[in-house]
Design an enzyme around this catalytic site. Structure first.
Site, PDB file in Angstrom:
ATOM      1  N   ASP A 440       7.174   8.012  -7.531  1.00 39.93           N
ATOM      2  CA  ASP A 440       7.201   6.691  -6.909  1.00 39.93           C
ATOM      3  C   ASP A 440       8.643   6.358  -6.521  1.00 39.93           C
ATOM      4  O   ASP A 440       9.590   6.873  -7.111  1.00 39.93           O
ATOM      5  CB  ASP A 440       6.675   5.631  -7.880  1.00 39.93           C
ATOM      6  CG  ASP A 440       6.110   4.416  -7.148  1.00 39.93           C
ATOM      7  OD1 ASP A 440       4.882   4.188  -7.249  1.00 39.93           O
ATOM      8  OD2 ASP A 440       6.875   3.699  -6.468  1.00 39.93           O
ATOM      9  N   ASP A 460      11.424   9.666  -2.918  1.00 45.09           N
ATOM     10  CA  ASP A 460      10.964   9.179  -1.622  1.00 45.09           C
ATOM     11  C   ASP A 460      10.183  10.308  -0.957  1.00 45.09           C
ATOM     12  O   ASP A 460      10.734  11.370  -0.676  1.00 45.09           O
ATOM     13  CB  ASP A 460      12.193   8.792  -0.778  1.00 45.09           C
ATOM     14  CG  ASP A 460      11.810   8.294   0.599  1.00 45.09           C
ATOM     15  OD1 ASP A 460      10.599   8.341   0.936  1.00 45.09           O
ATOM     16  OD2 ASP A 460      12.709   7.874   1.335  1.00 45.09           O
ATOM     17  N   ASN A 487      -1.867   9.096  -2.892  1.00 47.18           N
ATOM     18  CA  ASN A 487      -2.168   7.672  -2.968  1.00 47.18           C
ATOM     19  C   ASN A 487      -1.116   6.818  -2.274  1.00 47.18           C
ATOM     20  O   ASN A 487      -1.438   5.772  -1.715  1.00 47.18           O
ATOM     21  CB  ASN A 487      -2.289   7.266  -4.446  1.00 47.18           C
ATOM     22  CG  ASN A 487      -2.241   5.767  -4.618  1.00 47.18           C
ATOM     23  OD1 ASN A 487      -3.148   5.059  -4.190  1.00 47.18           O
ATOM     24  ND2 ASN A 487      -1.173   5.268  -5.224  1.00 47.18           N
ATOM     25  N   TYR A 554      -1.954   1.054  10.529  1.00 48.74           N
ATOM     26  CA  TYR A 554      -2.500   1.430   9.224  1.00 48.74           C
ATOM     27  C   TYR A 554      -3.797   2.217   9.390  1.00 48.74           C
ATOM     28  O   TYR A 554      -3.960   3.313   8.835  1.00 48.74           O
ATOM     29  CB  TYR A 554      -2.743   0.158   8.398  1.00 48.74           C
ATOM     30  CG  TYR A 554      -3.360   0.422   7.050  1.00 48.74           C
ATOM     31  CD1 TYR A 554      -2.594   0.910   5.997  1.00 48.74           C
ATOM     32  CD2 TYR A 554      -4.724   0.191   6.828  1.00 48.74           C
ATOM     33  CE1 TYR A 554      -3.159   1.157   4.758  1.00 48.74           C
ATOM     34  CE2 TYR A 554      -5.294   0.431   5.589  1.00 48.74           C
ATOM     35  CZ  TYR A 554      -4.520   0.917   4.559  1.00 48.74           C
ATOM     36  OH  TYR A 554      -5.089   1.165   3.344  1.00 48.74           O
ATOM     37  N   LYS A 558      -4.462   6.207   8.457  1.00 48.61           N
ATOM     38  CA  LYS A 558      -5.441   6.614   7.448  1.00 48.61           C
ATOM     39  C   LYS A 558      -6.540   7.481   8.083  1.00 48.61           C
ATOM     40  O   LYS A 558      -7.060   8.397   7.432  1.00 48.61           O
ATOM     41  CB  LYS A 558      -6.057   5.384   6.776  1.00 48.61           C
ATOM     42  CG  LYS A 558      -5.088   4.662   5.831  1.00 48.61           C
ATOM     43  CD  LYS A 558      -4.855   5.474   4.545  1.00 48.61           C
ATOM     44  CE  LYS A 558      -4.099   4.672   3.498  1.00 48.61           C
ATOM     45  NZ  LYS A 558      -3.848   5.431   2.265  1.00 48.61           N
TER      46      LYS A 558
END
Ligand code: ZN
Length: 657
Positions: A440, A460, A487, A554, A558
């Site tokens: 993360d 990153d 994720n 977005y 995806k």
């Protein structure tokens, strides 16, 4: 070696059992005295029984308890008179001995008493301490160890040759004690095993142990065999992640189940692995037989697992016929690997097991180098070691663990792991027994869990070199990569296409799509090596099957990621890698959704917050945990024959259905 006794600390413990707890913990604090079950303690206390009659009870360390953290409940109360009578028997099998001890306790729920209970009971002292001290092992694991022990201690201790712990050893020590003990006898040295010290008080027995071990340390120092820290070498591993993961795969295959392989590359392990005589000094056997169950008899030198397994089969074939009963061979995979490129690596079904193996061998290195400085390391004969490795009682203890968890020995990597679905995924994989690496941007990831099976890496994902370094770290920490959860992603602010700036579009694509492509590409060679086949779970979005206005970047990112996953399912299926996608919706317990935003949204639809959260076909709330648990299940056996699937986790959406 210094006594850690502290009057103020001791005053907090009540009675003889309390002080027994206190000095047991003092012993446990020093890993060079007792390491992972390498010791036990007892106290004899007179108590009134149910009928008000006085009865002597032997409180002895129960199995499953560690001296460092033991509580009064960790001591098994056994009727002393019965223990003493047992010591007088001609013979008693191990299972019968355990049965006699367990059926003569005064507390049914107490743990099974130590295998050395009869020995403790047979010694006529209130407090008995027993440790497998490194210093004692360094002295006794030499050609003239017995002579040195007698020289160090004179008449103060009895010296007893090595014998498998249990009834026969207790009987032998009791006989030696009866025949040879003098009023000045304060302890017993069991060659190649450990030291017993005695006292009428907890402090006396404990401080005698410190004194006796200190004398062995002093002897080593006087022979210039104490400070054996090897010449420093650069403590950086020189093996590629792919080769290390390949080694872990071959070890898992030999073990018949996925194994973690944890590298411990430091100045000491690297120097030992590069020792000019490593082949001679490392291939004789462990410092004490009770390591053999966890470490196997000898480490693997280098990375030829087939040759190691062959040698193990030969060792079994040569020594099994001498065993009292027929034995079934254990898996022939190594637990300790020594290699000049990474020093030491420890294999285990769990990260905790591997860490214990590494610690045991770290101490073994000290013992071997000190014994070498004293004139030459000599381990016990292979048959004695075999008898411990294939000792029914120990095997039964190991089997007691029950069925291993679903992902035992496997490694999962989760991106965006510090919060929301990612954080919940870390928990879901840990709960199923996997070792987990979390990546993360948020520095909180580094301390998300303080446990041996978790590694948090601040990184990153758009930095390709950083991702490669993170994968290298993950592989050296746990041995490979079996499961990957993509994720991490960002949700861009609502904006119509007409107003969508190029740089925002590119930023969303870079994070949600390009970074995932780079990670998939880097992870694929590792996933191919997963013992049970690699698994990739992509966290997509409801917006893929049912896009909404204002979320062009977005939704498109995806959708492209989902398409990428479908192609990966096609391309990687031949290597046994399964790729599946989840499409969550309305997961409100993530950082994106504050109370205020939720209230504002609900109001816009004329709903309460609760109604708004359950605005789906099933009228149910979807949490991060729901998504994470399904992501973990997708990697499990239920979905072993599923790849390329897209599964909604949205409570049912009319546009998706
Ligand atoms: Zn012992």
């Amino acid at each position: 070696m210094k006594s850690l006794w502290d009057d103020a600390e001791a005053a907090r413990f009540e009675g003889d059992l309390g002080l027994r707890v206190y000095t047991s913990r003092l012993l446990g604090r020093d890993k060079s005295l007792v390491l992972h079950g390498g010791g036990n303690t007892s106290v004899k206390i007179r108590e009134a029984n149910r009928f008000g009659e006085p009865e002597d009870i032997l409180y002895v360390k129960g199995s499953g308890w560690d001296l460092e953290t033991i509580e009064p409940a960790g001591f098994s109360p056994v009727r002393l008179a019965h223990v003493v009578r047992l010591a007088g028997l001609e013979r008693l099998s191990d299972p019968d001995m355990v049965n006699e001890l367990v059926t003569h306790m005064t507390r049914a729920a107490a743990p099974a008493p130590s295998i050395e209970t009869i020995l403790h009971g047979a010694m006529p002292f209130r407090f008995v301490d027993h440790a497998h001290a490194d210093a004692g092992l360094a002295v006794t694991n030499t050609a003239d160890g017995e002579r040195r022990i007698r020289e160090i201690y004179g008449d103060r201790v009895l010296v007893v040759p090595y014998r498998l712990p249990g009834f026969d050893l207790a009987k032998l020590v009791a006989a030696e004690f009866a025949a040879r003990a003098t009023p000045g006898t304060v302890g017993v040295v069991l060659l190649n095993h450990g030291i017993f010290s005695f006292g009428q008080s907890a402090r006396e027995a404990y401080e005698l142990m410190i004194e006796l071990v200190g004398m062995a340390e002093h002897h080593l120092a006087s022979q210039k065999a104490w400070d054996v820290v090897p010449a420093p070498v650069p403590a950086t591993p020189e093996i590629g992640a792919l080769e290390f993961a390949g080694l872990r795969r071959r070890i898992s295959d030999a073990a018949g189940a996925p194994m973690l392989l944890c590298a411990t590359a430091n100045a000491k392990t690297l120097a030992f692995a590069r020792h000019p005589e490593v082949a001679r000094i490392s291939q004789q056997g462990p410092a004490t037989p009770d390591h053999v169950i966890r470490t196997k008899r000898v480490p693997m030198l280098g990375t030829d697992v087939d040759a190691y397994a062959r040698a193990y089969r030969e060792y079994f074939a040569a020594h099994a016929p001498q065993a009292k009963e027929p034995k079934t061979m254990l898996d022939p995979a190594p637990r300790v690997v020594l290699d000049p490129r990474f020093g030491l690596a420890a294999a285990g079904r769990t990260a905790k097991d591997a860490r214990i193996v590494a610690e045991l061998y770290d101490h073994t290195i000290d013992v071997i180098l000190r014994a070498e400085a004293l004139g030459g390391y000599v381990a016990l004969p292979a048959q004695d070691l075999f008898d411990v490795e294939y000792w029914d009682l120990e095997q039964a203890k190991l089997r007691k663990g029950g069925k291993p968890p679903a992902f035992a020995g496997e490694v999962a990597l989760v991106t965006g792991a510090a919060s929301g679905i990612g954080k919940a995924a870390v928990a879901a994989f840990l709960a199923r027994g996997a070792a987990v690496v979390g990546i993360d941007l948020n520095p909180a990831i580094a301390t998300l869990h303080d446990r041996p099976d978790f590694l948090g890496i601040v990184g990153d994902l758009t930095d390709t070199d950083g991702v490669a370094r993170a994968l290298d770290r993950a592989v050296l920490a746990f041995g490979g990569l079996d499961m990957l959860v993509l994720n991490a992603g960002i949700f861009s602010p609502g904006r119509a296409i007409a107003e969508l700036p190029d740089d925002e579009w590119r930023r969303v694509m870079r994070i949600n799509l390009d970074a995932n492509l780079a990670l998939m590409r880097a992870a694929q060679p590792l996933l191919r090596l997963a013992p049970r086949g690699g698994r990739l779970v992509v966290i997509g979005s409801k917006n893929v099957p049912a896009p909404g206005v204002g979320a062009a970047a977005y939704s498109a990112s995806k959708a492209a990621l989902t398409q990428l996953a479908r192609i990966a399912a096609l391309e990687w299926g031949g290597d046994g890698i399964r790729v599946n996608t989840l499409h969550p919706d309305a997961v409100f317990d993530t950082g994106l959704w504050t109370e205020a935003v939720l209230a504002e949204r609900a109001k816009r639809y004329g709903l309460t917050v609760d109604e708004y959260k359950k605005r789906n076909v099933l009228r149910t709330e979807v949490t991060s945990r729901d998504v994470a648990e399904l992501a973990a299940e997708l990697c499990g056996p239920l979905f072993a024959r599923t790849t390329g699937a897209q599964i909604p986790v949205d409570g049912g959406n009319e546009r998706v259905i």
